[in-house]
Design an enzyme around this catalytic site. Structure first.
Site, PDB file in Angstrom:
ATOM      1  CB  SER A 188      -0.942   0.002   1.211  1.00 15.82           C
ATOM      2  OG  SER A 188      -0.216  -0.155   2.426  1.00 15.82           O
ATOM      3  CD  GLU A 202       1.537   8.617   4.687  1.00 15.23           C
ATOM      4  OE1 GLU A 202       1.016   7.904   5.569  1.00 15.23           O
ATOM      5  OE2 GLU A 202       2.421   9.468   4.897  1.00 15.23           O
ATOM      6  CG  ASP A 225       2.368  15.630  13.701  1.00 15.44           C
ATOM      7  OD1 ASP A 225       2.529  14.804  14.618  1.00 15.44           O
ATOM      8  OD2 ASP A 225       2.706  15.432  12.517  1.00 15.44           O
ATOM      9  CG  PHE A 262       9.972  12.873   8.933  1.00 15.91           C
ATOM     10  CD1 PHE A 262       9.139  13.519   9.832  1.00 15.91           C
ATOM     11  CD2 PHE A 262       9.421  11.873   8.137  1.00 15.91           C
ATOM     12  CE1 PHE A 262       7.802  13.186   9.944  1.00 15.91           C
ATOM     13  CE2 PHE A 262       8.086  11.524   8.244  1.00 15.91           C
ATOM     14  CZ  PHE A 262       7.276  12.182   9.154  1.00 15.91           C
ATOM     15  CG  HIS A 316       1.557   2.009   4.456  1.00 20.11           C
ATOM     16  ND1 HIS A 316       0.493   2.103   3.590  1.00 20.11           N
ATOM     17  CD2 HIS A 316       1.745   3.266   4.952  1.00 20.11           C
ATOM     18  CE1 HIS A 316       0.047   3.349   3.570  1.00 20.11           C
ATOM     19  NE2 HIS A 316       0.805   4.079   4.386  1.00 20.11           N
TER      20      HIS A 316
END
Length: 288
Positions: free
Chosen positions: A7, A9, A101, A210, A259
């Site tokens: 999958s 994002e 967030d 990140f 993912h």
């Protein structure tokens, strides 16, 4: 080795050029027959409308399942549920339910007056609607706000108890991080699927920054590896190699779904998927 399910994002576009990038990403990855595309919310709920538009468009044009992110940030309970209803009306019946967030400039999450206090409340409300497959976030290296790894796993268990169907993890850099976390979750009585989140590294400096922000452990050897790769102009080759190796190890350890965080840059993700034996099956329809 059996090829895993995958999958992807993506994030919603804010400009015309970004919209073309999103479409190109979907065009490149949809033929790999993903389980779903997930569409993110911006920090602080800043892209709520854009997320809705992107999720609706992806669903209409790809005919593939879309799992839209929904957070607790910046909205009342009624407004958040209204967004969920809008997703359902557009044929988006899968949601990634997250706390979210804090807005830019704020260090800690503060619930909106009249809003959901945390992700468990949101999950409970979505489960009561009985309209969605509900996915949630999980943190192999522990959430930055968690008091301990034990607390981190117990909170994930609360999400499942509230009605979540599946969890997707934050990205990690070493296979052992996920395998250790998976074992700890099983020991805690969690028996729902936990899918590893994978981020092919398009830019090491950005990925490192990140990772620092979300509590992902950074192996010291990766700094030197990317310094050497940058000198030789081989960062994409290194990223593809490292990501493929990690995914292969995960599949060998019984993981059957992956993912990918694409950052709307499909090439590295597609290369890794092909190396894992995930081959094109369908074509995305043209937008009419």
């Amino acid at each position: 080795m059996t090829a895993p399910s995958v999958s992807f994002e993506v994030f919603p576009p804010k400009t015309v050029n970004a919209a073309f990038n999103l479409w190109d990403t979907a065009q490149a990855l949809a033929p790999l027959n993903p389980r779903f595309f997930s569409v993110t919310y911006g920090a602080g709920g800043s892209t709520r409308d854009l997320t809705q538009d992107a999720a609706h468009t992806l669903r209409r044009t790809s005919k593939l399942p879309v799992s839209a992110h929904l957070t607790c940030v910046g909205a009342t309970m009624e407004e958040t549920i209204e967004v969920a209803e809008g997703f359902h009306e557009a044929g988006v019946t899968e949601i990634v339910a997250l706390r979210g967030d804090p807005p830019a400039g704020e260090k800690r999450f503060t619930p909106h007056p009249g809003g959901f206090a945390h992700s468990v409340e949101l999950i409970e409300a979505l489960a009561l609607m009985d309209k969605f497959t509900i996915r949630v976030g999980a943190y192999p290296d522990s959430h930055p706000d968690a008091a301990s790894q034990h607390a981190n796993i117990q909170y994930l268990k609360r999400k499942f108890d509230a009605g979540a169907d599946e969890a997707i993890t934050q990205f990690f850099f070493e296979t052992e991080s996920f395998l250790r976390f998976r074992d700890q979750c099983v020991a805690a009585g969690i028996d729902k699927p936990i899918v590893p989140g994978i981020m092919p590294i398009a830019n090491w400096k950005s990925a490192r920054r990140f990772a620092e922000g979300c509590g992902t452990k950074i192996p010291a050897w990766m700094d030197e590896a990317y310094r050497a790769a940058e000198r030789d102009g081989r960062t994409d080759l290194l990223s593809t190699s490292l990501c493929t190796e990690m995914c292969s190890e995960l599949v060998e350890e019984g993981v059957d779904s992956l993912h990918f965080y694409t950052l709307n840059k499909p090439d590295l993700t597609r290369d890794v998927c092909r190396a894992l034996g995930v081959t094109p099956q369908t074509q995305l329809e043209n937008v009419a």
